[in-house]
Enzyme design. Structure first.
Site, PDB file in Angstrom:
ATOM      1  N   ARG A 128       0.877  -1.172   0.000  1.00 14.71           N
ATOM      2  CA  ARG A 128       0.000   0.000   0.000  1.00 14.71           C
ATOM      3  C   ARG A 128       0.910   1.216   0.000  1.00 14.71           C
ATOM      4  NH1 ARG A 128       2.338   1.740   3.886  1.00 14.71           N
ATOM      5  NH2 ARG A 128       0.834   3.404   3.900  1.00 14.71           N
ATOM      6  N   GLY A 129       0.291   2.399  -0.090  1.00 15.13           N
ATOM      7  CA  GLY A 129       1.097   3.616  -0.219  1.00 15.13           C
ATOM      8  C   GLY A 129       1.305   3.897  -1.706  1.00 15.13           C
ATOM      9  N   ASP A 134      -1.871  10.533  -2.061  1.00 18.80           N
ATOM     10  CA  ASP A 134      -2.174   9.493  -3.052  1.00 18.80           C
ATOM     11  C   ASP A 134      -2.445  10.060  -4.437  1.00 18.80           C
ATOM     12  OD1 ASP A 134      -2.931   8.308  -0.279  1.00 18.80           O
ATOM     13  OD2 ASP A 134      -2.527   6.647  -1.650  1.00 18.80           O
ATOM     14  N   LYS A 160      -4.760   9.867   3.095  1.00 18.25           N
ATOM     15  CA  LYS A 160      -5.501   9.012   4.023  1.00 18.25           C
ATOM     16  C   LYS A 160      -6.550   9.793   4.808  1.00 18.25           C
ATOM     17  CE  LYS A 160      -5.284   5.497   4.383  1.00 18.25           C
ATOM     18  NZ  LYS A 160      -6.226   4.635   3.653  1.00 18.25           N
TER      19      LYS A 160
END
Ligand code: MRU
Length: 367
Positions: A53-54, A248, A259
């Site tokens: 993720r990320g 993101d 987030k």
């Protein structure tokens, strides 16, 4: 990053070039498990279920996913329509981080220029490795530029501790090496600047409490995990000098998706006159969008992520329910912080204000 004296990254291609291996981030910090990704379905599961993720890491994973698609083609000519279909599946696996689609499209475009199957496979592998290496270099440069902000605060405070607040995990686990938001912190630590990091726990999946705290702790950086709602309070009491977060997807106009909960930190920072910086490689800009709130797709995940929490109990990983059994829940994974709340961007090319004109000065070719 060293794990038990071994240099490790969150993703790599194994020696026989048939398997992509990743650190399974779902179980960190309590278990350290390496997962093998041998098929496009494995890659998609790893992305959807958040083994990886990320934003930058999602891009690198997607890039290797195209390579995995090429080597697994049942029709050994590796037809273009097969590759395009597999790439569409990869791109659809998580919607918000633009790095995923960016990287998949970049590798695909290069592969589609090749005619021979071996040319397609080689090109996919080379392009994926290139994106991987470029993101490492980008993050290193983000660290070099961003550390100047921390140095300045340290000078203003006559060398006493610089308190940095971060949200989620925008560290090396999210990025291959250094991280984005953490790169200036690691660079400051290398320069012996006294820093302390407030780590938002980042519900529902606790990427701050689980991953950022683990990273910083292994590096020996002073940090304290706080509940997601504590940020406003500690800002009001002068306990935060600067906020640095990742993103993101960021529009060319400066709106930042990150987030869930980032927006509230930006509001609190603004109200308390605390600089709010977003660290990002250029692969996280979406140059096609103008209005982040209207246009950035916000992922909604399984509400069970809200209804349950995972932790270690008696040396076993367990999930426990924290809501009444029948209460509905909603899991908005990201929010958008408007450009007006962002003090500036820390990019691989330098630092700029969050306005189209200032972004354009760093990335003129994109406008
Ligand atoms: O849902 P996640 O864990 O993929 O969300 C990650 C973040 O929000 C990060 O802050 C962002 O991707 C930047 S990573 C350098």
């Amino acid at each position: 990053m060293k794990i038990d004296d071994k240099d490790m990254r969150p993703i790599w291609l194994n020696d026989d070039k048939t398997t992509v291996q990743v650190i399974d981030q779902r179980v960190l910090p309590h278990k350290f498990i390496i997962a093998d990704l041998k098929t496009v379905d494995h890659v998609i599961t790893a992305i959807k279920e958040m083994f990886v993720r990320g934003a930058p890491l999602l891009g690198v994973t997607g890039a290797y996913g195209v390579y995995i698609a090429a080597i697994n083609a049942s029709d050994k000519t590796i037809p273009d329509d097969y590759l395009i279909k597999e790439c569409n599946r990869l791109k659809a696996s998580r919607p918000t981080a633009v790095n995923l689609a960016w990287a998949v499209d970049k590798v695909l475009a290069a592969v589609l220029k090749e005619k021979s199957p071996s040319g397609k496979i080689d090109t996919a592998g080379i392009q994926a490795a290139k994106i991987d290496a470029q993101e490492v270099e980008n993050c290193r440069n983000i660290g070099e530029h961003g550390v100047s902000l921390i140095e300045k605060i340290s000078r203003e405070k006559n060398g006493s501790t610089v308190n940095i607040l971060t949200h989620c995990n925008a560290g090396w686990l999210a990025c291959v090496e250094y991280g984005t938001a953490t790169a200036p912190m690691y660079a400051a630590f290398e320069k012996d600047i006294d820093i302390h990091v407030w780590v938002d726990e980042t519900r529902p999946l606790n990427q701050g409490a689980r991953l950022t705290a683990w990273e910083l702790g292994r590096q020996g950086i002073k940090h304290t995990v706080i509940t997601d709602n504590a940020g406003g309070h500690i800002m009001q009491h002068g306990m935060v000098d600067i906020v640095i977060v990742g993103t993101d997807r960021t529009t060319g106009t400066g709106d930042v998706a990150n987030k869930i909960g980032t927006y509230l930190k930006a509001l609190a920072a603004k109200d308390n006159n605390i600089p709010f910086y977003v660290a990002l490689p250029s692969s996280t800009f979406d140059w096609t969008l103008k209005d982040g709130i209207k246009e950035i797709p916000i992922e909604q995940r399984n509400p069970d992520e809200v209804r349950f929490v995972q932790g270690l109990d008696d040396n076993k990983l367990r999930k426990v329910m924290i809501t009444p059994e029948n209460s509905p829940a909603a899991d908005f994974a990201f929010d958008v912080t408007p450009a007006r709340l962002v003090t500036g961007f820390i990019t691989e090319r330098g630092i700029c204000r969050a306005t189209p004109n200032n972004i354009k000065e760093l990335f003129p070719e994109k406008f």
